[in-house]
Design an enzyme around this catalytic site. Sequence first.
Site, PDB file in Angstrom:
ATOM      1  N   SER A 141       0.868  -1.180   0.000  1.00 11.54           N
ATOM      2  CA  SER A 141       0.000   0.000   0.000  1.00 11.54           C
ATOM      3  C   SER A 141       0.906   1.232   0.000  1.00 11.54           C
ATOM      4  O   SER A 141       2.084   1.124   0.355  1.00 11.54           O
ATOM      5  CB  SER A 141      -0.836   0.005   1.288  1.00 11.54           C
ATOM      6  OG  SER A 141      -1.481   1.248   1.476  1.00 11.54           O
ATOM      7  N   TYR A 154      -1.489  -1.087  10.709  1.00 13.28           N
ATOM      8  CA  TYR A 154      -1.624  -1.468   9.288  1.00 13.28           C
ATOM      9  C   TYR A 154      -0.412  -0.961   8.508  1.00 13.28           C
ATOM     10  O   TYR A 154       0.226  -1.705   7.759  1.00 13.28           O
ATOM     11  CB  TYR A 154      -2.926  -0.876   8.744  1.00 13.28           C
ATOM     12  CG  TYR A 154      -3.166  -1.056   7.264  1.00 13.28           C
ATOM     13  CD1 TYR A 154      -3.527  -2.294   6.740  1.00 13.28           C
ATOM     14  CD2 TYR A 154      -3.059   0.034   6.381  1.00 13.28           C
ATOM     15  CE1 TYR A 154      -3.775  -2.453   5.376  1.00 13.28           C
ATOM     16  CE2 TYR A 154      -3.307  -0.115   5.023  1.00 13.28           C
ATOM     17  CZ  TYR A 154      -3.662  -1.362   4.526  1.00 13.28           C
ATOM     18  OH  TYR A 154      -3.901  -1.510   3.175  1.00 13.28           O
TER      19      TYR A 154
HETATM   20  N1  LIG Z   1      -8.560  -0.575  -1.634  1.00 14.09           N
HETATM   21  C1  LIG Z   1      -7.569   0.225  -1.353  1.00 14.09           C
HETATM   22  O1  LIG Z   1      -7.697   1.461  -1.393  1.00 14.09           O
HETATM   23  C2  LIG Z   1      -6.222  -0.357  -0.996  1.00 14.09           C
HETATM   24  C3  LIG Z   1      -5.137   0.524  -0.879  1.00 14.09           C
HETATM   25  C4  LIG Z   1      -3.915   0.024  -0.557  1.00 14.09           C
HETATM   26  C5  LIG Z   1      -3.727  -1.318  -0.370  1.00 14.09           C
HETATM   27  N2  LIG Z   1      -4.782  -2.172  -0.472  1.00 14.09           N
HETATM   28  C6  LIG Z   1      -4.540  -3.595  -0.237  1.00 14.09           C
HETATM   29  O2  LIG Z   1      -5.151  -4.354  -1.252  1.00 14.09           O
HETATM   30  C7  LIG Z   1      -5.409  -5.667  -0.765  1.00 14.09           C
HETATM   31  C8  LIG Z   1      -6.821  -6.079  -1.173  1.00 14.09           C
HETATM   32  O3  LIG Z   1      -7.747  -5.257  -0.504  1.00 14.09           O
HETATM   33  P1  LIG Z   1      -9.092  -4.720  -1.195  1.00 14.09           P
HETATM   34  O4  LIG Z   1      -8.945  -3.274  -1.364  1.00 14.09           O
HETATM   35  O5  LIG Z   1      -9.465  -5.554  -2.342  1.00 14.09           O
HETATM   36  O6  LIG Z   1     -10.118  -4.899   0.035  1.00 14.09           O
HETATM   37  P2  LIG Z   1     -11.390  -5.844   0.280  1.00 14.09           P
HETATM   38  O7  LIG Z   1     -12.384  -5.639  -0.789  1.00 14.09           O
HETATM   39  O8  LIG Z   1     -11.774  -5.617   1.687  1.00 14.09           O
HETATM   40  O9  LIG Z   1     -10.781  -7.308   0.103  1.00 14.09           O
HETATM   41  C9  LIG Z   1      -9.937  -7.863   1.080  1.00 14.09           C
HETATM   42  C10 LIG Z   1      -9.732  -9.327   0.774  1.00 14.09           C
HETATM   43  O10 LIG Z   1      -8.865  -9.881   1.783  1.00 14.09           O
HETATM   44  C11 LIG Z   1      -9.524 -11.000   2.390  1.00 14.09           C
HETATM   45  N3  LIG Z   1      -9.246 -11.081   3.818  1.00 14.09           N
HETATM   46  C12 LIG Z   1      -9.336 -10.087   4.740  1.00 14.09           C
HETATM   47  N4  LIG Z   1      -9.076 -10.572   5.963  1.00 14.09           N
HETATM   48  C13 LIG Z   1      -8.814 -11.899   5.800  1.00 14.09           C
HETATM   49  C14 LIG Z   1      -8.498 -12.936   6.683  1.00 14.09           C
HETATM   50  N5  LIG Z   1      -8.375 -12.744   8.010  1.00 14.09           N
HETATM   51  N6  LIG Z   1      -8.302 -14.180   6.182  1.00 14.09           N
HETATM   52  C15 LIG Z   1      -8.436 -14.417   4.850  1.00 14.09           C
HETATM   53  N7  LIG Z   1      -8.719 -13.469   3.962  1.00 14.09           N
HETATM   54  C16 LIG Z   1      -8.927 -12.223   4.434  1.00 14.09           C
HETATM   55  C17 LIG Z   1     -11.015 -10.754   2.191  1.00 14.09           C
HETATM   56  O11 LIG Z   1     -11.668 -12.012   2.199  1.00 14.09           O
HETATM   57  P3  LIG Z   1     -12.768 -12.504   3.272  1.00 14.09           P
HETATM   58  O12 LIG Z   1     -13.172 -11.308   4.092  1.00 14.09           O
HETATM   59  O13 LIG Z   1     -13.869 -13.042   2.400  1.00 14.09           O
HETATM   60  O14 LIG Z   1     -12.075 -13.557   4.052  1.00 14.09           O
HETATM   61  C18 LIG Z   1     -11.038 -10.117   0.807  1.00 14.09           C
HETATM   62  O15 LIG Z   1     -11.033 -11.110  -0.182  1.00 14.09           O
HETATM   63  C19 LIG Z   1      -5.164  -5.606   0.736  1.00 14.09           C
HETATM   64  O16 LIG Z   1      -3.902  -6.170   1.034  1.00 14.09           O
HETATM   65  C20 LIG Z   1      -5.139  -4.122   1.037  1.00 14.09           C
HETATM   66  O17 LIG Z   1      -4.357  -3.820   2.174  1.00 14.09           O
HETATM   67  C21 LIG Z   1      -6.024  -1.717  -0.789  1.00 14.09           C
END
Ligand SMILES: NC(=O)c1ccc[n+]([C@@H]2O[C@H](COP(=O)([O-])OP(=O)(O)OC[C@H]3O[C@@H](n4cnc5c(N)ncnc54)[C@H](OP(=O)(O)O)[C@@H]3O)[C@@H](O)[C@H]2O)c1
Length: 264
Positions: A141, A154
Amino acid sequence: MYFNQKVVWITGASSGIGEALVFALAKQGAKLILSARNENTLQAVAKKANLSKENYLIIPFDLADTSLADSYVQQIIQKFNRIDILINNGGMSQRAEAIATTKATERNLFEINYFAQVALAKAVLSIMVKQQSGQITVVSSIAGKFGFYLRSTYSAAKHALHGYFESLRLEVEKNNIKVLMVCPGKIQTNISNNAILADGSKHAKMDESHVDAMTAEECAKKILSAIEKNKQEILIGRKEILTVYIKRFFPKMLYKILKKQSPY
Ligand SMILES: NC(=O)c1ccc[n+]([C@@H]2O[C@H](COP(=O)([O-])OP(=O)(O)OC[C@H]3O[C@@H](n4cnc5c(N)ncnc54)[C@H](OP(=O)(O)O)[C@@H]3O)[C@@H](O)[C@H]2O)c1
């Protein structure tokens, strides 16, 4: 069609960036392993991606407990005989002040955002070293580049990923294994809804700053392009990613800018 027939394991495949990666990779004919906690949700994603039974495997588990990582790798080998790419994408954010965040929440955030990525990488490395090929992609991130309000643990976990995987990259290059660090800025997903508060309960709100952010589809496309080009690190997002360059060249200016930003 770089990904055609490639065996790709995606964590966080049930939602947001991970789900968009599944759709994009399915279109290119990849063989996919989908992981997240809920098996039914993952089945629904596989169905929506039009994946046929022989081309996907679902391995549901909680990133907070990766003690069975080696057995997941064995399941993948049994079905597909190799692992080309691990996309360590699953993760969970935080919306809580450092002072209030409990020790249990801090440990949980580190398990999910750091130790799980390390454990899965080590589990696939045993195979990739034998293959003398492989790619490990880590979704960090811009919070892995500088700290921000309500993100202390985080952000620390995302920073830790860079230290670990930049070291690993140097060590495994001789085995033809590549490491890509992905630093998204703001992407339209459920990340803020799913973020946790000081006591570990859900924030359950969509941050205003994410509403008109880059889409998960666009983000997934950029991640796949970076994997294909064997890049070492990419920043993905709109103007917010400029902050990383401002930090590099004018750190005091970035601090002044960040102070005025809303945490949401
Ligand atoms: N969106 C942004 O703005 C942003 C910015 C910077 C970085 N990121 C990074 O991008 C990645 C994906 O996030 P996203 O934005 O797509 O968010 P999201 O829509 O909330 O998706 C998060 C994913 O991670 C899984 N997850 C969360 N906690 C988990 C656990 N304890 N065990 C297994 N799986 C888990 C969730 O699956 P379940 O809940 O179904 O288990 C879901 O599939 C993350 O690493 C996040 O830190 C996102």
